[in-house]
Design an enzyme around this catalytic site. Structure first.
Site, mmCIF file in Angstrom:
data_model
loop_
_atom_site.group_PDB
_atom_site.id
_atom_site.type_symbol
_atom_site.label_atom_id
_atom_site.label_comp_id
_atom_site.label_asym_id
_atom_site.label_seq_id
_atom_site.Cartn_x
_atom_site.Cartn_y
_atom_site.Cartn_z
ATOM 1 N N LEU A 136 101.436 26.960 -52.410
ATOM 2 C CA LEU A 136 101.910 27.208 -51.125
ATOM 3 C C LEU A 136 100.427 26.907 -50.538
ATOM 4 O O LEU A 136 99.355 27.182 -50.828
ATOM 5 C CB LEU A 136 102.455 27.957 -50.499
ATOM 6 C CG LEU A 136 103.772 28.253 -50.891
ATOM 7 C CD1 LEU A 136 104.362 30.026 -50.302
ATOM 8 C CD2 LEU A 136 104.634 27.975 -51.169
ATOM 9 N N CYS A 137 100.842 26.156 -49.399
ATOM 10 C CA CYS A 137 99.180 25.701 -48.956
ATOM 11 C C CYS A 137 97.728 25.162 -49.326
ATOM 12 O O CYS A 137 98.242 24.298 -49.600
ATOM 13 C CB CYS A 137 98.533 27.852 -47.892
ATOM 14 S SG CYS A 137 97.147 27.435 -46.849
ATOM 15 N N ILE A 138 97.458 25.711 -49.437
ATOM 16 C CA ILE A 138 95.058 25.907 -50.858
ATOM 17 C C ILE A 138 95.787 25.259 -51.989
ATOM 18 O O ILE A 138 95.196 25.180 -53.311
ATOM 19 C CB ILE A 138 94.513 26.117 -50.503
ATOM 20 C CG1 ILE A 138 92.670 26.018 -50.854
ATOM 21 C CG2 ILE A 138 94.535 27.571 -50.797
ATOM 22 C CD1 ILE A 138 92.804 24.089 -50.322
ATOM 23 N N PRO A 140 98.144 24.162 -54.145
ATOM 24 C CA PRO A 140 98.525 23.173 -55.373
ATOM 25 C C PRO A 140 97.174 22.273 -55.944
ATOM 26 O O PRO A 140 97.038 22.084 -56.114
ATOM 27 C CB PRO A 140 99.117 22.078 -54.030
ATOM 28 C CG PRO A 140 100.037 23.336 -53.064
ATOM 29 C CD PRO A 140 98.800 24.564 -53.100
ATOM 30 N N THR A 190 103.895 22.614 -51.141
ATOM 31 C CA THR A 190 104.351 22.475 -49.292
ATOM 32 C C THR A 190 102.908 22.749 -49.266
ATOM 33 O O THR A 190 102.255 24.334 -49.439
ATOM 34 C CB THR A 190 105.668 23.614 -49.140
ATOM 35 O OG1 THR A 190 106.023 23.190 -47.551
ATOM 36 C CG2 THR A 190 105.084 25.034 -48.770
#
Length: 216
Positions: A136-138, A140, A190
């Site tokens: 999630l968020c950063i 990835p 996401t």
């Protein structure tokens, strides 16, 4: 049918220097709500720094990532050194600046960042076992640094997307609640708070990642 067991790696407690608490909590809620189980992990290391979340200013103190993450875990958390991919069906990493400061140094070095060795081992072990990974968020960006040629999203931030592309990964622009599912690598991502989001939108994104992993 046996319930899916998730390992969730946290990076502390609090958006500016640890795990984003809404993302972490709603990811755990989504796992439980959809019939899964989870165990929590974090590295037993010092945080990069400590931020006063009221003022945004750095504080002159030290805190431990595992100890702080235990706040979210209600004490039930293990050192990520103990992680064994054989015991889990999936791996999930919520976001927060701690991912880019404590699990790796992406916040400071971008594509040239260093990665916590135990976190890298955990991600590589799950990938090698062909088990799904959610981020999630950063988070990835951390997956892209470790695995290289994967397809992920952090939303629409051009600078971060460019850094991810420079690691050999493919970035796909997304908006609230949308996921990118790299079928070949079984990676689901996401954007969450990489966009200006409400807590309901965070919950939607986290649940869409969890449901996609559950369906595999």
């Amino acid at each position: 049918m046996k319930s899916k067991k998730f390992a969730v790696i946290l990076a502390g407690s609090g958006v500016y220097d640890g795990s984003e608490i809404h993302e972490a909590t709603l990811a755990l809620y989504a796992i439980s709500k959809n019939g899964g189980e989870y165990e929590l992990f974090a590295p037993n290391t010092d945080q990069y720094h400590v931020i006063n979340h009221l003022t945004g200013e750095e504080m002159n103190e030290k805190r431990n990532v595992l100890v702080e993450a235990a706040r979210i875990a209600r004490g039930n958390i293990k050192d990520v050194k103990e992680f064994d991919a054989a015991n889990y069906d999936a791996l999930l990493l919520p976001g927060g600046f701690g991912v880019a400061k404590n699990l790796c140094t992406f916040a400071f070095k971008g594509p040239d960042c260093d990665v916590n060795a135990d976190v890298e081992t955990a991600v590589k072990a799950m990938h090698a076992a062909e088990k799904p990974i959610g981020a999630l968020c950063i988070a990835p960006a951390l997956i892209a640094k470790i695995l290289g040629t994967v397809e992920v999203t952090i939303g629409q931030d051009a600078g971060t997307a460019e850094a991810i592309s420079s690691l050999g990964a493919t970035h796909v622009n997304t908006t609230h609640g949308e996921i990118v599912f790299d079928k070949e690598n079984k990676i689901v991502t996401t954007p969450c708070y990489m966009l200006d989001a409400t807590i309901a939108q965070i919950g939607e994104g986290a649940e869409n990642v969890v449901k996609t992993i559950m369906a595999l």
